[in-house]
Design an enzyme around this catalytic site. Structure first.
Site, PDB file in Angstrom:
ATOM      1  N   TYR A 156     121.435  24.152 129.428  1.00 16.53           N
ATOM      2  CA  TYR A 156     122.037  22.822 129.593  1.00 16.53           C
ATOM      3  C   TYR A 156     122.488  22.637 131.047  1.00 16.53           C
ATOM      4  CZ  TYR A 156     124.012  18.472 127.838  1.00 16.53           C
ATOM      5  OH  TYR A 156     124.278  17.143 127.603  1.00 16.53           O
ATOM      6  N   LYS A 163     128.145  16.117 132.367  1.00 19.17           N
ATOM      7  CA  LYS A 163     128.883  15.598 131.201  1.00 19.17           C
ATOM      8  C   LYS A 163     130.395  15.801 131.375  1.00 19.17           C
ATOM      9  CE  LYS A 163     125.518  13.993 128.627  1.00 19.17           C
ATOM     10  NZ  LYS A 163     125.232  12.553 128.707  1.00 19.17           N
TER      11      LYS A 163
END
Ligand code: NAD
Length: 256
Positions: A156, A163
């Site tokens: 990720y 994020k």
């Protein structure tokens, strides 16, 4: 939830699997009139999907890394709707290399790009939306995030950092725009098979881990995330701002 007479702008529909599309369907079926934006190659998909909505949406191009395109979207939304009640931010991007190389190999340009498209863009959209929402006495903005902002998930990488910035943006925007009665929240979705998710190496094994360990022993689907986002966009959530609502079958509470 009743969105009769409400106008919303939804950014991030690529195809029928997009979480933003689930939000579009949910709010449109509850009465909202929408403007949908698309990024270049997805124009045809968005045109086709929109034929299934009860009220024909306004369909506009928008690359969120280009200020002039964002400005044109809000100019057109003002012309069409006269104001705006809600905005959904469902745009995210990181280069494929950045989602597969070791994290310490993240490049300066790859970092900049992921941050610009996936995090800064929320500020730009909120700035454009605010004057139109003020005309309606307030509004609601919802962004889509993932638990990779707080915890490490394989591959990720820079998207997790983006994020984290996106969620901090939610809190700072909530504080900044709250006095105008504009609420800003995020929905943190569990993993769902979409085009973006398929770009993350080993994504299928993340789906399996959730299924095994989440309290509900399953994954969530886009419709569940769509309905939770619609709640945050609705009057029912009028006391909620600066919040990250987890919609992940409870996975985030697990220790192992
Ligand atoms: P998706 O691929 O359907 O949507 C991503 C969207 O981002 C696409 O519509 C794409 O056109 C848009 N986009 C990328 N770069 C852009 C740019 N420069 N300008 C404008 N739009 C741009 O995938 P999705 O999973 O529905 O993603 C929607 C949001 O949900 C993203 O923020 C994603 O990070 C988040 N999210 C997804 C999952 C998941 O497992 N699918 C989980 C949690 C959060």
């Amino acid at each position: 939830m009743d969105f009769t007479g409400k106008h919303g702008l939804i950014v991030g529909v690529a195809n029928k699997r997009s979480i933003a599309w689930a939000i579009a369907q949910c709010t449109a079926l509850a009465g909202a009139r929408l403007a949908l934006t698309y990024q270049g190659r997805f124009e045809e998909n968005v045109q086709e999907l929109s034929e299934g909505l009860p009220h024909p949406p306004v369909i506009l191009p928008c690359d969120v890394s280009v200020d002039a395109e964002i400005d044109s979207v809000f100019a057109r939304v003002e012309q069409e709707f006269g104001g705006l009640d809600f905005v959904v931010h469902g745009a995210a991007f990181a280069r494929k290399e950045e989602l597969s190389l070791p994290f310490s190999d993240t490049t300066r340009e790859g970092f900049r790009l992921a941050m610009d498209i996936s995090a800064y863009s929320l500020i730009a959209l909120a700035r454009g939306a605010a004057p139109l929402m003020e005309k309606r006495g307030g509004g609601s903005i919802v962004a889509l995030t993932y638990l990779g902002s707080e915890r490490v998930f394989p591959n990720y990488n820079v998207m997790g950092v983006a994020k984290a910035a996106l969620e901090a943006n939610v809190r700072y925007l909530a504080a900044d725009l709250g006095p105008k009665n504009i609420r800003v929240n995020a929905v943190s979705a569990g993993p769902i098979k979409t085009i973006s998710a398929m770009g993350i190496g080993g994504f299928s094994s993340i789906l399996n881990v959730y299924k095994d360990r989440a309290p509900l022993r399953r994954n969530v689907d886009a419709a569940e995330v769509g309905e939770a986002a619609a709640f945050l966009l609705s009057e029912a959530a009028r006391g909620i701002t600066g919040e990250v609502l987890m919609v992940d079958a409870g996975y985030h509470v697990t220790g192992m």
